[in-house]
Structure formats: structure tokens, C-alpha cells
Motif scaffolding. Structure first.
Motif, short mmCIF file in Angstrom:
data_model
loop_
_atom_site.label_atom_id
_atom_site.label_comp_id
_atom_site.label_asym_id
_atom_site.label_seq_id
_atom_site.Cartn_x
_atom_site.Cartn_y
_atom_site.Cartn_z
N ILE A 142 0.83 -1.24 0.11
CA ILE A 142 -0.08 -0.09 -0.28
C ILE A 142 0.99 1.75 0.27
O ILE A 142 0.92 1.95 -1.06
CB ILE A 142 -1.47 0.34 1.20
N GLY A 143 1.48 1.34 0.86
CA GLY A 143 3.07 2.28 0.66
C GLY A 143 4.27 2.47 1.47
O GLY A 143 3.57 1.77 2.94
N ASP A 144 4.96 3.07 1.64
CA ASP A 144 6.39 3.01 2.49
C ASP A 144 6.88 4.49 3.07
O ASP A 144 6.44 5.51 2.45
CB ASP A 144 7.36 2.34 1.60
N ASP A 145 6.77 4.34 4.57
CA ASP A 145 7.10 5.29 5.23
C ASP A 145 5.87 6.78 4.90
O ASP A 145 5.50 6.68 6.87
CB ASP A 145 8.52 6.43 4.26
N TYR A 146 5.39 6.63 4.12
CA TYR A 146 3.43 7.53 4.90
C TYR A 146 2.41 6.96 3.90
O TYR A 146 3.02 6.69 2.80
CB TYR A 146 4.70 9.16 4.60
N ILE A 147 1.88 6.97 4.82
CA ILE A 147 0.45 6.52 3.82
C ILE A 147 -0.15 7.24 3.88
O ILE A 147 -0.46 8.49 5.09
CB ILE A 147 0.02 5.18 4.59
N THR A 148 -1.99 7.82 3.57
CA THR A 148 -3.09 8.24 3.85
C THR A 148 -4.20 7.65 4.28
O THR A 148 -4.53 6.06 3.78
CB THR A 148 -3.69 8.85 3.07
N LEU A 149 -5.01 7.84 5.42
CA LEU A 149 -5.69 7.20 5.55
C LEU A 149 -6.75 8.27 5.49
O LEU A 149 -6.90 9.61 5.98
CB LEU A 149 -5.72 6.69 7.20
N ASP A 150 -8.13 7.09 5.61
CA ASP A 150 -9.34 8.04 5.27
C ASP A 150 -10.94 6.94 5.85
O ASP A 150 -10.23 5.77 5.58
CB ASP A 150 -10.14 7.79 3.87
N ALA A 151 -11.48 7.81 6.75
CA ALA A 151 -11.86 6.83 7.77
C ALA A 151 -14.09 7.04 7.91
O ALA A 151 -13.55 8.89 7.25
CB ALA A 151 -11.99 6.93 9.68
N ASP A 152 -14.34 6.35 7.31
CA ASP A 152 -16.03 7.03 7.57
C ASP A 152 -15.99 5.58 7.75
O ASP A 152 -16.08 4.85 9.24
CB ASP A 152 -17.00 6.75 5.77
N GLU A 153 -17.14 4.50 7.01
CA GLU A 153 -17.46 3.08 8.00
C GLU A 153 -16.10 2.52 7.90
O GLU A 153 -16.31 1.38 9.26
CB GLU A 153 -18.40 2.96 6.92
N GLN A 154 -15.60 2.20 7.15
CA GLN A 154 -14.09 1.84 7.79
C GLN A 154 -12.46 2.43 7.57
O GLN A 154 -12.98 3.50 6.80
CB GLN A 154 -14.04 0.47 6.56
N LEU A 155 -12.00 2.13 7.76
CA LEU A 155 -10.56 2.75 8.00
C LEU A 155 -9.70 1.90 7.00
O LEU A 155 -9.42 0.98 6.70
CB LEU A 155 -9.58 2.50 9.38
N LEU A 156 -9.52 3.42 5.31
CA LEU A 156 -9.06 3.11 4.37
C LEU A 156 -7.43 3.71 4.39
O LEU A 156 -6.94 4.80 4.73
CB LEU A 156 -9.69 3.13 3.54
N ALA A 157 -6.33 2.86 3.30
CA ALA A 157 -4.66 3.49 3.36
C ALA A 157 -4.86 3.18 1.98
O ALA A 157 -5.08 2.90 1.46
CB ALA A 157 -4.04 1.87 4.37
N SER A 158 -4.42 4.40 2.02
CA SER A 158 -3.83 4.23 0.27
C SER A 158 -2.05 5.08 0.48
O SER A 158 -1.72 5.50 1.73
CB SER A 158 -5.12 5.56 -0.50
N PRO A 159 -1.74 5.03 -0.66
CA PRO A 159 -0.28 5.23 -0.86
C PRO A 159 0.18 6.85 -0.47
O PRO A 159 -1.22 6.95 -1.46
CB PRO A 159 0.41 4.61 -2.04
N ALA A 160 1.22 7.21 -0.03
CA ALA A 160 0.60 8.67 0.06
C ALA A 160 1.11 9.04 -1.88
O ALA A 160 1.73 8.23 -2.66
CB ALA A 160 2.47 9.45 0.49
N PRO A 161 0.58 10.31 -2.09
CA PRO A 161 0.14 10.90 -3.77
C PRO A 161 1.46 10.72 -4.98
O PRO A 161 1.77 10.68 -5.47
CB PRO A 161 0.35 12.19 -3.51
N ASN A 162 2.79 11.42 -3.79
CA ASN A 162 3.74 11.02 -5.10
C ASN A 162 5.55 9.70 -4.55
O ASN A 162 6.25 9.76 -5.20
CB ASN A 162 4.69 11.79 -4.12
N LEU A 163 4.27 8.59 -3.68
CA LEU A 163 5.17 7.37 -3.59
C LEU A 163 4.74 6.46 -4.17
O LEU A 163 5.09 5.03 -3.93
CB LEU A 163 5.64 6.83 -1.74
N PRO A 164 3.38 6.38 -4.97
CA PRO A 164 2.55 5.00 -5.09
C PRO A 164 4.22 3.45 -5.61
O PRO A 164 4.38 3.53 -6.98
CB PRO A 164 1.26 5.15 -5.67
N GLY A 165 3.45 2.51 -5.36
CA GLY A 165 4.29 1.19 -6.01
C GLY A 165 5.94 1.40 -5.86
O GLY A 165 6.63 1.39 -6.10
#
Length: 155
Positions: A58-81
Motif C-alpha cells: 500500500i505504502g512505504d514511509d507515509y500513507i494516507t488514511l480515510d475513515a468513514d465506516e471503514q479505515l482505508l489506507a492508500s499510498p502517499a500521493p507521490n510514492l505509489p508502488g
């Protein structure tokens, strides 16, 4: 809730979203890479491709979290993959975004780990997640604990 960046790593391991926290230099990237490599994810010299696989970065060093009904993780915008592998450099791995998290891993000194913890859950951004503390520096033990905790969450 809008995306909140946090200093952590995250991966999806056989369908289980895992976030790994620890101080700088504690081994977050090393553990993430070892879990992914052991599960068959192969590195490249280019940024990894987006995937729908059950196991991916998902992400290395920094990730972003979104929470509504679930807590979702995504990579930082400049670091995917991308992941840093100390001694080699930046490598690419298959990656996913907006993965529901189920497990929080904390890298801590071995002296801070309870032999028989009372609770195996914790709260992150008002969401209850499975939780496991793993010893800094003992990669084999870390991997065993994370894989076991993820397996228990799947059953």
C-alpha cells in the motif's frame, strides 16, 4: 473524513490490510518488504504497477488514511508502488489503494512486549483493528507474529 497522512507503512497480506508503525529506523520498510517478498511479490527497478491482487504494497514511509465506516489506507500521493530497501535503494512493487485496514502492527523493544496480552485489538482513527506488538530487530519473529495475526483475522 479527508485523507490524513501518517508516518507508517502498509500492505495487504492475503486480503488483510496491515499498517505497520514504529520510530524512524525501527524496520518498518524491512518488515514490509520481507512479508511481500515471502508472499511472492517481485521487485522491479521501476515504480510498481497498480494491482487488485490479495497481496501488495500500500505504502512505504507515509500513507494516507480515510475513515468513514471503514479505515482505508492508500499510498502517499507521490510514492505509489515504491519502497526503500536499505543497501539497494528504491524498488518498485505492485500496489493498491483504498484498502480496508484490519491489523495494526507496532514495532517496539522486546522488553515492551507482553507475553500474554489481555487484548489483541486497538483503536486507530476511531476504528477498532486487530493489534500485535513485534520486537524491533528480530525479522523472523516479526514475520511469524504478523502472519499469524493476519491469519487469525481471516478465520
Amino acid at each position: 473524513m479527508s485523507a490524513n497522512p501518517i508516518h507508517a507503512n502498509a500492505l495487504v497480506l492475503d486480503g488483510v490490510g496491515v499498517v505497520i508503525r514504529g520510530t524512524s529506523g525501527s524496520g518498518k520498510s524491512r518488515l514490509t518488504y520481507a512479508l511481500l517478498e515471502a508472499a511472492g511479490c517481485r521487485p522491479s527497478n521501476e515504480a510498481g504497477a497498480r494491482t487488485t491482487a490479495d497481496t501488495a504494497l500500500i505504502g512505504d514511509d507515509y500513507i494516507t488514511l480515510d475513515a468513514d465506516e471503514q479505515l482505508l489506507a492508500s499510498p502517499a500521493p507521490n510514492l505509489p508502488g515504491r519502497i526503500e530497501v536499505r543497501g539497494i535503494g528504491i524498488l518498485g512493487l505492485p500496489w493498491r489503494e483504498k484498502v480496508p485496514l484490519a491489523l495494526l502492527v507496532d514495532l517496539v523493544p522486546v522488553s515492551d512486549i507482553e507475553r500474554l496480552p489481555d487484548a489483541r485489538t486497538t483503536t486507530l482513527v476511531n476504528q477498532t483493528l486487530g493489534h500485535v506488538a513485534v520486537p524491533i530487530g528480530d525479522l523472523a519473529h516479526q514475520m511469524l507474529l504478523v502472519r499469524t495475526a493476519a491469519t487469525l483475522l481471516r478465520s
